[in-house]
Design a protein around this motif. Sequence first.
Motif, PDB file in Angstrom:
ATOM      1  N   LEU A   1       0.819  -1.215   0.000  1.00  0.00           N
ATOM      2  CA  LEU A   1       0.000   0.000   0.000  1.00  0.00           C
ATOM      3  C   LEU A   1       0.856   1.271   0.000  1.00  0.00           C
ATOM      4  O   LEU A   1       0.313   2.379   0.121  1.00  0.00           O
ATOM      5  N   GLY A   2       2.158   1.104  -0.112  1.00  0.00           N
ATOM      6  CA  GLY A   2       3.047   2.263  -0.128  1.00  0.00           C
ATOM      7  C   GLY A   2       3.320   2.836   1.252  1.00  0.00           C
ATOM      8  O   GLY A   2       3.682   4.014   1.382  1.00  0.00           O
ATOM      9  N   ILE A   3       3.151   2.003   2.284  1.00  0.00           N
ATOM     10  CA  ILE A   3       3.307   2.452   3.670  1.00  0.00           C
ATOM     11  C   ILE A   3       4.569   1.839   4.264  1.00  0.00           C
ATOM     12  O   ILE A   3       4.725   0.612   4.288  1.00  0.00           O
ATOM     13  N   LYS A   4       5.487   2.671   4.754  1.00  0.00           N
ATOM     14  CA  LYS A   4       6.684   2.204   5.449  1.00  0.00           C
ATOM     15  C   LYS A   4       6.304   1.756   6.866  1.00  0.00           C
ATOM     16  O   LYS A   4       5.288   2.195   7.424  1.00  0.00           O
ATOM     17  N   VAL A   5       7.134   0.916   7.468  1.00  0.00           N
ATOM     18  CA  VAL A   5       6.852   0.401   8.815  1.00  0.00           C
ATOM     19  C   VAL A   5       8.057   0.622   9.722  1.00  0.00           C
ATOM     20  O   VAL A   5       9.164   0.159   9.432  1.00  0.00           O
TER      21      VAL A   5
END
Length: 453
Positions: free
Chosen positions: A93-97
């Motif tokens: 989803l294009g989300i860094k963690v």
Amino acid sequence: MAPWYEEAEFYHIYPIGLTGAPRKNESEETVHRFSTLEQWLPHIADLGCTAIYIGPLFESTTHGYDTKDYKQVDRRLGDNADFAAYVKKAHELGIKVVVDGVFNHTGREFFAFRDIQEKREQSPYCGWYKGIWFGGNTCYNDGFSYEAWRNCFELVNLNLQNQQVRDYLLDVIDFWIDEFDIDGIRLDCADCLDFGFMEQMRARTSAKKQDFWLMGEVIHGDYARYIGDGQHLLHSVTNYELHKGLYSGHNDHNYFEIAHTIRREFDENGGIYKGKKLYSFVDNHDVDRLASKLNVKENMIPIYALLYFLPGIPSIYYGSEFGIEGRKEGGNDDPLRPALNLEELEKNPPAEKLPAWIKTLSDVRKKHPAARTGRYRELMLTNRQYAFARLDETDALITAVNNDENQSAGVWIPASCDGTWKNAVTGEAISPENGKLFVEVPPCGCVLIEKEA
């Protein structure tokens, strides 16, 4: 091009709370709760957030900060495979963690501490902790004493000047990057950590993953000590100074407090953190929810605008985008860390207009590079109204806010007469008069003004 973390918008999750996991880790069974966390990913992406800070995740005894196994995801949440799948879905989803790194102390069930309990002076791990003294005792009647974090004896302070301890923790970080492909670490109690250890961590993580982000929890003091020039320490720290001003400046009808903080920190002429990117927030897992701190809850509208457009990396604490409340009860943080039902909150948000407003703020921020990395310039300031610009060579965005809950405010803002100005949300044109823009800012409201070349 700026690194991802300098332009990010964070979503902060305390997973033990959000999933409704037991506060004590007393079962041998692994319970798979990451499906609950995965349900929130589309919502997080829809808000416009591009990164998640989630933690603590290490296997622990109670609240998550009393680690007993650094290489195991807490069994109350799931197993390592569950978290690896969660990171993969976030990345899709294009989300860094980014995860919590609890490296200042361990819990009493950590293997090295248990070895000391068993073998006493003969344990090879006596040098792993601060202040081990076999002539003393503790409230746990160990028959020896040790240094604890803020005298909370369930948290045993590690000796980070011991290279064996450093090597162990650096190996842990390598493991989390290799095993889960995490994108950064938020360092718990960074203001307690050894600077030599942080330097080694920066070198190790940068070599392993070039754009790996290190952010430290620092409450008081000079933030620049931790994010000094060069490549040696952290990329960012928590901006607790701004956090306090954001709510009290509205409760007191005193924009001078917020403006003074920003001037001191980021003014283009002499700001002590000018050019640095601090981590901004209105609430988190350790402080009361914004909705519980405000005298006038409608002021969440201008406050979130300031969060997104003042210099910094904005962060939303899970559930606060809906305007939920939560206060500490004595020393009990559980009310700040509740289990939440996303579907119910989306249907009936306590602050009806807030979720859509935050999404709007995110859309405008993404459209304007200056809003993310541009210079800060104060334009207009009274107790109840405040306007400032974010500027770079090709872009400009003006934010005007009003903390008066009773009446709108007509505001004249100094601005360049070059180009065309318009309301960044409605598209309505705003024409300069004698070098100034006039806007009507609603009660507890905000107007965003963009410049077209």
